[in-house]
Motif scaffolding. Structure first.
Motif, PDB file in Angstrom:
ATOM      1  N   ALA A  27       0.901  -1.452  -0.014  1.00 28.81           N
ATOM      2  CA  ALA A  27       0.013   0.001  -0.151  1.00 28.81           C
ATOM      3  C   ALA A  27       0.861   1.242  -0.003  1.00 28.81           C
ATOM      4  O   ALA A  27       1.927   1.342   0.368  1.00 28.81           O
ATOM      5  CB  ALA A  27      -0.942  -0.012   1.374  1.00 28.81           C
ATOM      6  N   LEU A  28       0.219   2.227  -0.540  1.00 29.44           N
ATOM      7  CA  LEU A  28       0.827   3.666  -0.389  1.00 29.44           C
ATOM      8  C   LEU A  28       0.558   4.127   0.962  1.00 29.44           C
ATOM      9  O   LEU A  28      -0.662   3.829   1.459  1.00 29.44           O
ATOM     10  CB  LEU A  28       0.455   4.557  -1.601  1.00 29.44           C
ATOM     11  CG  LEU A  28       0.641   4.206  -2.897  1.00 29.44           C
ATOM     12  CD1 LEU A  28       0.042   4.991  -4.039  1.00 29.44           C
ATOM     13  CD2 LEU A  28       2.342   4.501  -2.883  1.00 29.44           C
ATOM     14  N   THR A  29       1.201   5.006   1.541  1.00 29.71           N
ATOM     15  CA  THR A  29       0.932   5.623   2.645  1.00 29.71           C
ATOM     16  C   THR A  29      -0.157   6.444   2.652  1.00 29.71           C
ATOM     17  O   THR A  29      -0.915   7.165   1.598  1.00 29.71           O
ATOM     18  CB  THR A  29       2.174   6.572   3.050  1.00 29.71           C
ATOM     19  OG1 THR A  29       2.256   7.594   2.138  1.00 29.71           O
ATOM     20  CG2 THR A  29       3.356   5.658   3.255  1.00 29.71           C
ATOM     21  N   ASN A  30      -0.806   7.019   3.970  1.00 31.57           N
ATOM     22  CA  ASN A  30      -1.860   7.985   4.019  1.00 31.57           C
ATOM     23  C   ASN A  30      -2.093   9.291   3.305  1.00 31.57           C
ATOM     24  O   ASN A  30      -3.051   9.755   3.137  1.00 31.57           O
ATOM     25  CB  ASN A  30      -2.276   8.077   5.543  1.00 31.57           C
ATOM     26  CG  ASN A  30      -2.772   6.888   6.165  1.00 31.57           C
ATOM     27  OD1 ASN A  30      -3.291   5.931   5.519  1.00 31.57           O
ATOM     28  ND2 ASN A  30      -2.643   6.882   7.314  1.00 31.57           N
ATOM     29  N   SER A  31      -0.938   9.663   2.699  1.00 33.90           N
ATOM     30  CA  SER A  31      -0.731  11.005   2.102  1.00 33.90           C
ATOM     31  C   SER A  31      -1.192  10.813   0.606  1.00 33.90           C
ATOM     32  O   SER A  31      -1.490  11.774  -0.090  1.00 33.90           O
ATOM     33  CB  SER A  31       0.816  11.558   2.227  1.00 33.90           C
ATOM     34  OG  SER A  31       1.494  10.383   1.418  1.00 33.90           O
ATOM     35  N   HIS A  34      -5.013   7.203  -2.967  1.00 35.55           N
ATOM     36  CA  HIS A  34      -5.226   5.909  -3.288  1.00 35.55           C
ATOM     37  C   HIS A  34      -5.682   5.160  -2.119  1.00 35.55           C
ATOM     38  O   HIS A  34      -6.468   4.259  -2.087  1.00 35.55           O
ATOM     39  CB  HIS A  34      -3.873   4.986  -3.902  1.00 35.55           C
ATOM     40  CG  HIS A  34      -3.435   5.561  -5.200  1.00 35.55           C
ATOM     41  ND1 HIS A  34      -2.766   6.809  -5.320  1.00 35.55           N
ATOM     42  CD2 HIS A  34      -3.512   5.259  -6.451  1.00 35.55           C
ATOM     43  CE1 HIS A  34      -2.421   6.875  -6.593  1.00 35.55           C
ATOM     44  NE2 HIS A  34      -3.073   6.057  -7.303  1.00 35.55           N
ATOM     45  N   ASN A  35      -4.988   5.326  -0.985  1.00 37.46           N
ATOM     46  CA  ASN A  35      -5.117   4.961   0.329  1.00 37.46           C
ATOM     47  C   ASN A  35      -6.618   5.224   0.726  1.00 37.46           C
ATOM     48  O   ASN A  35      -7.312   4.117   1.440  1.00 37.46           O
ATOM     49  CB  ASN A  35      -4.275   5.285   1.486  1.00 37.46           C
ATOM     50  CG  ASN A  35      -3.928   4.375   2.408  1.00 37.46           C
ATOM     51  OD1 ASN A  35      -4.273   3.162   2.559  1.00 37.46           O
ATOM     52  ND2 ASN A  35      -3.573   4.913   3.597  1.00 37.46           N
ATOM     53  N   LYS A  36      -7.109   6.277   0.451  1.00 36.53           N
ATOM     54  CA  LYS A  36      -8.309   6.711   0.937  1.00 36.53           C
ATOM     55  C   LYS A  36      -9.470   5.956   0.036  1.00 36.53           C
ATOM     56  O   LYS A  36     -10.500   5.422   0.489  1.00 36.53           O
ATOM     57  CB  LYS A  36      -8.600   8.128   0.601  1.00 36.53           C
ATOM     58  CG  LYS A  36      -7.741   8.884   1.829  1.00 36.53           C
ATOM     59  CD  LYS A  36      -8.119  10.607   1.359  1.00 36.53           C
ATOM     60  CE  LYS A  36      -7.231  11.156   2.526  1.00 36.53           C
ATOM     61  NZ  LYS A  36      -6.521  12.236   2.118  1.00 36.53           N
ATOM     62  N   ALA A  37      -9.246   5.686  -1.217  1.00 35.28           N
ATOM     63  CA  ALA A  37      -9.977   5.079  -2.100  1.00 35.28           C
ATOM     64  C   ALA A  37      -9.943   3.347  -1.772  1.00 35.28           C
ATOM     65  O   ALA A  37     -11.088   2.719  -1.630  1.00 35.28           O
ATOM     66  CB  ALA A  37      -9.426   5.091  -3.573  1.00 35.28           C
ATOM     67  N   PHE A  38      -8.943   3.107  -1.291  1.00 38.10           N
ATOM     68  CA  PHE A  38      -8.936   1.653  -0.868  1.00 38.10           C
ATOM     69  C   PHE A  38      -9.642   1.608   0.326  1.00 38.10           C
ATOM     70  O   PHE A  38     -10.482   0.552   0.673  1.00 38.10           O
ATOM     71  CB  PHE A  38      -7.296   1.285  -0.669  1.00 38.10           C
ATOM     72  CG  PHE A  38      -7.239  -0.222  -0.509  1.00 38.10           C
ATOM     73  CD1 PHE A  38      -7.029  -1.252  -1.439  1.00 38.10           C
ATOM     74  CD2 PHE A  38      -7.088  -0.661   0.891  1.00 38.10           C
ATOM     75  CE1 PHE A  38      -6.682  -2.405  -1.146  1.00 38.10           C
ATOM     76  CE2 PHE A  38      -6.891  -2.062   1.270  1.00 38.10           C
ATOM     77  CZ  PHE A  38      -6.739  -2.770   0.282  1.00 38.10           C
ATOM     78  N   SER A  39      -9.314   2.481   1.212  1.00 34.43           N
ATOM     79  CA  SER A  39     -10.346   2.218   2.593  1.00 34.43           C
ATOM     80  C   SER A  39     -11.630   2.411   2.335  1.00 34.43           C
ATOM     81  O   SER A  39     -12.654   1.526   2.964  1.00 34.43           O
ATOM     82  CB  SER A  39      -9.860   3.392   3.427  1.00 34.43           C
ATOM     83  OG  SER A  39      -8.528   3.203   4.030  1.00 34.43           O
ATOM     84  N   ARG A  40     -12.108   3.066   1.301  1.00 30.78           N
ATOM     85  CA  ARG A  40     -13.592   3.292   1.066  1.00 30.78           C
ATOM     86  C   ARG A  40     -14.114   1.927   0.466  1.00 30.78           C
ATOM     87  O   ARG A  40     -15.149   1.366   0.675  1.00 30.78           O
ATOM     88  CB  ARG A  40     -13.966   4.192  -0.204  1.00 30.78           C
ATOM     89  CG  ARG A  40     -15.204   4.292  -0.600  1.00 30.78           C
ATOM     90  CD  ARG A  40     -15.369   5.449  -1.363  1.00 30.78           C
ATOM     91  NE  ARG A  40     -16.605   5.340  -2.149  1.00 30.78           N
ATOM     92  CZ  ARG A  40     -16.926   6.073  -3.260  1.00 30.78           C
ATOM     93  NH1 ARG A  40     -16.335   6.819  -3.874  1.00 30.78           N
ATOM     94  NH2 ARG A  40     -18.404   6.081  -3.524  1.00 30.78           N
ATOM     95  N   THR A  55       4.609   2.362   1.617  1.00 28.25           N
ATOM     96  CA  THR A  55       5.574   3.187   1.228  1.00 28.25           C
ATOM     97  C   THR A  55       4.980   4.517   0.710  1.00 28.25           C
ATOM     98  O   THR A  55       3.836   4.233   0.276  1.00 28.25           O
ATOM     99  CB  THR A  55       6.541   2.491   0.289  1.00 28.25           C
ATOM    100  OG1 THR A  55       7.629   3.292   0.106  1.00 28.25           O
ATOM    101  CG2 THR A  55       5.871   2.107  -0.875  1.00 28.25           C
ATOM    102  N   ASP A  56       5.775   5.621   0.450  1.00 26.77           N
ATOM    103  CA  ASP A  56       5.414   6.699  -0.038  1.00 26.77           C
ATOM    104  C   ASP A  56       6.281   6.743  -1.642  1.00 26.77           C
ATOM    105  O   ASP A  56       5.968   7.707  -2.353  1.00 26.77           O
ATOM    106  CB  ASP A  56       5.490   7.941   0.444  1.00 26.77           C
ATOM    107  CG  ASP A  56       7.061   8.197   1.006  1.00 26.77           C
ATOM    108  OD1 ASP A  56       7.810   7.278   0.651  1.00 26.77           O
ATOM    109  OD2 ASP A  56       7.418   9.330   1.497  1.00 26.77           O
ATOM    110  N   ASP A  57       6.710   5.672  -1.793  1.00 29.63           N
ATOM    111  CA  ASP A  57       7.402   5.602  -3.168  1.00 29.63           C
ATOM    112  C   ASP A  57       6.638   4.699  -4.129  1.00 29.63           C
ATOM    113  O   ASP A  57       6.887   3.358  -3.859  1.00 29.63           O
ATOM    114  CB  ASP A  57       8.782   5.226  -2.690  1.00 29.63           C
ATOM    115  CG  ASP A  57       9.691   5.225  -3.910  1.00 29.63           C
ATOM    116  OD1 ASP A  57       9.257   4.930  -5.324  1.00 29.63           O
ATOM    117  OD2 ASP A  57      11.026   5.383  -3.948  1.00 29.63           O
ATOM    118  N   ILE A  58       6.223   5.135  -4.930  1.00 28.67           N
ATOM    119  CA  ILE A  58       5.343   4.529  -6.276  1.00 28.67           C
ATOM    120  C   ILE A  58       6.431   3.422  -6.966  1.00 28.67           C
ATOM    121  O   ILE A  58       5.847   2.315  -7.080  1.00 28.67           O
ATOM    122  CB  ILE A  58       4.699   5.439  -6.938  1.00 28.67           C
ATOM    123  CG1 ILE A  58       3.455   5.914  -6.401  1.00 28.67           C
ATOM    124  CG2 ILE A  58       3.951   4.595  -8.149  1.00 28.67           C
ATOM    125  CD1 ILE A  58       2.408   6.920  -7.136  1.00 28.67           C
TER     126      ILE A  58
END
Length: 124
Positions: A27-31, A34-40, A55-58
């Motif tokens: 997963a990408l970090t909360n910043s 994508h993470n918000k969409a995944f949580s949804r 990580t924050d590194d794609i």
């Protein structure tokens, strides 16, 4: 997204988020949005797949996924032809769409705008 060697890479049946519940996610970090969409999607489907790495590194995410360490939830426009990755189309209702906009002044040089938009397949 998954590795081109992943068992789901050549699946022809519709794919739902719940079909991915047993796979480990990178997963990408909360910043990242994508993470918000995944949580949804987790909330809508009442499932919580395991996130084995954040990580924050794609580029790191893409390399780990290409090596079949896990799968990830990243918009398809982040993929390049040489990434050895496959974008999956989820058919769930409520799958978030990622939209990108470009705002510019009227005085913005048209040649520069043409150059910027020529690099992206999503431009029109």
């Amino acid at each position: 997204m998954i590795s081109k060697d992943h068992p789901l890479a050549h699946q022809t049946q519709p794919l739902y988020f719940k079909d991915l519940a047993s796979y480990p996610f990178i997963a990408l970090t909360n910043s990242f949005t994508h993470n918000k969409a995944f949580s949804r999607l987790e909330t809508i489907n009442a499932i919580h797949p395991t996130r084995i790495f954040h990580t924050d590194d794609i580029q790191i995410v893409k390399k780990l996924v290409a090596q079949n360490v896990g799968i990830s939830f990243i918009t398809a426009i982040a993929l390049q032809p040489d990434d050895d990755l496959v974008a999956l189309d989820l058919v769930d209702k409520g799958v978030p769409e990622f939209k990108i906009g470009l705002a510019y002044r009227e005085s913005f040089p048209p040649a520069l705008l043409d150059l910027i938009t020529s690099f992206h397949p999503w431009s029109n």
